[in-house]
Design an enzyme around this catalytic site. Structure first.
Site, PDB file in Angstrom:
ATOM      1  N   LYS A 197      17.206   6.829  18.042  1.00 60.06           N
ATOM      2  CA  LYS A 197      17.880   5.519  18.074  1.00 60.06           C
ATOM      3  C   LYS A 197      18.538   5.285  19.433  1.00 60.06           C
ATOM      4  CE  LYS A 197      18.536   5.835  13.076  1.00 60.06           C
ATOM      5  NZ  LYS A 197      19.382   6.413  12.015  1.00 60.06           N
TER       6      LYS A 197
ATOM      7  N   ALA B 200       0.837  -1.205   0.000  1.00 57.81           N
ATOM      8  CA  ALA B 200       0.000   0.000   0.000  1.00 57.81           C
ATOM      9  C   ALA B 200       0.871   1.253   0.000  1.00 57.81           C
ATOM     10  CB  ALA B 200      -0.899   0.006   1.237  1.00 57.81           C
TER      11      ALA B 200
END
Ligand code: HSE
Length: 414
Positions: free
Chosen positions: A205, A43
């Protein structure tokens, strides 16, 4: 042969890399795991542009929910990015009982606990190796090979864009903006790239790594972060002359029950392996109380390195599903504790490089002495003072009297 049908949400750089990787090595993965990965649906709002991979048009849709709700799809891969729509998609998929693989570091850093708890509640796994350091399986190292260790410290070069810019500034002396434009063309940078160059991507992160190492989702608010915008070539050249390289460094340390976290451009000794990490490469140095020093190195950004981590997670999700594993160890590791204790930014002890553009070194030494900051050396030819360790609060007080001094952290990585 068992099959795993994959629904990909987001057909951008990494999405196309995942398709390419599965077309290239899907059979090999099947031989190794007994499960054949198959692209079931993809998608994206744009299903017209050429992504450089062969995909049957019947697999493409603009309707992400139809993929999430498709009972034929076994694993959802979220590569939409951002924290709003992506969060809705991930939560919806988990509630539908579908395992989710995501590379979305911003989403995990901002809404980790909610997502991890949703995964536990639904019994559908959430896998996120690709969210930290691209193709380097460092989260796997923490939750698997190093699971018996207390993590004493970690140092990371976690942003490929910034490392690429710093490397080329040092080697070629090119202007920042010109190199950034190249990083964008190479598919390393976020859109817009501010998240990279202002240190936010590295902070995302950093909190994921720290959460895995210390057992609770770490809030972004506890990471003092500075990026590389405004870093001048003069600092890079001076650092070089003094035996250092400047890296955008993620610093994670544990001591006296508190966790210290920061992201900043820091001088690291040229002799340390982490100083040799160049271009878009990432690295994570991890010191465990049993193993000692370890380091993980590889490509941290770009289509195929990130796709490699996503594909690894897809196969893990498929194997877990086959064996009825509801909540993978990655999730349990993140939810061991309700909260953690953090070192406040002003308590952080560090050494610093201080350059005085006006060259008044004697006055600066007096100011530093008043704040109890010791001097390690004075480099008169470049108007630089290298300090002994002191608390950030002392440096901040001194800065008020040092005018336009440039200050960078020095990290004597063990
Ligand atoms: N923009 C990121 C980087 C992509 O440059 O490292 C990988 O997370």
């Amino acid at each position: 042969m068992k099959e795993v049908k994959i629904g990909i949400l987001g057909f951008g750089t990494v999405g196309a890399g995942v398709v390419e990787g599965i077309l290239k090595n899907g059979e090999l993965m099947a031989q190794r795991s007994g499960i054949l990965p198959i692209i079931g649906k993809i998608a994206d709002l744009d299903i017209e542009s050429d992504r450089g991979v062969e995909v049957d048009a019947s697999l493409l849709t603009t309707d992400a929910l139809s993929v999430i709700n498709d009972s034929d799809i076994d694993v959802i891969v979220e590569l939409v990015g951002g924290v709003t729509v992506a969060k809705e998609f991930v939560l919806r998929a988990l509630r539908n009982g579908k395992p989710v693989v995501t590379a979305n570091k911003a989403l995990l850093a901002e809404a980790g606990r909610e997502l991890f708890e949703a995964s536990v509640k639904s019994g559908a796994g959430l896998y996120f190796e690709a969210s930290v350091a691209g193709g380097i399986p460092v989260l796997r190292a923490l939750r698997d090979g190093l699971v018996g260790n207390r993590i004493q410290c970690m140092y990371g070069i976690l942003n490929g864009t910034c490392n690429y810019i710093l490397t080329r500034m040092e080697r070629e002396g090119l202007p920042f903006d010109e190199i950034l434009a190249d990083a964008q063309k190479l598919g390393y940078a976020e859109t817009p790239p501010d998240l990279d160059i202002d240190g936010i991507d590295t902070a995302h992160k950093t909190v994921i790594l720290a959460s895995m190492a210390y057992g609770a989702p770490v809030p972004m608010s506890v990471v003092a972060s500075t990026g590389i915008r405004g870093l001048s070539g003069e600092e890079i050249a001076n650092a070089d002359a003094l035996g250092y390289r400047i890296k955008l460094l993620s610093i994670i340390k544990e001591g006296a029950g508190k966790i210290e976290l920061s992201v900043e451009p820091a001088l690291v000794p040229k002799t340390h392996m982490i100083a040799l990490v160049n271009d878009s490469f990432n690295a994570v140095f991890v010191k465990g109380d049993i193993v000692g020093d370890t380091m993980y190195y590889g490509r941290g950004a770009g289509r195929l390195p990130t796709a490699s981590a996503v594909i690894g997670d897809i196969m893990e999700a498929a194997v877990d599903r086959l064996h009825g594993v509801g909540s993978p160890v990655g999730i349990t590791m993140m939810l061991q504790r309700d909260t953690l204790e953090y070192c406040a930014a002003e308590e952080i002890e560090k050494r610093c490089y201080i350059r005085l553009p006006q060259g008044d070194l004697a006055a600066a030494q007096d100011v530093l002495a008043t704040q109890g900051i010791g001097i390690a050396s004075v480099e008169e030819s470049i108007s630089v003072i290298l300090t002994q360790p002191a608390r950030e609060a002392a440096f901040v007080s001194a800065a008020a009297e040092l005018g336009d001094a440039v200050r960078l952290r020095i990290e004597d990585v063990p």
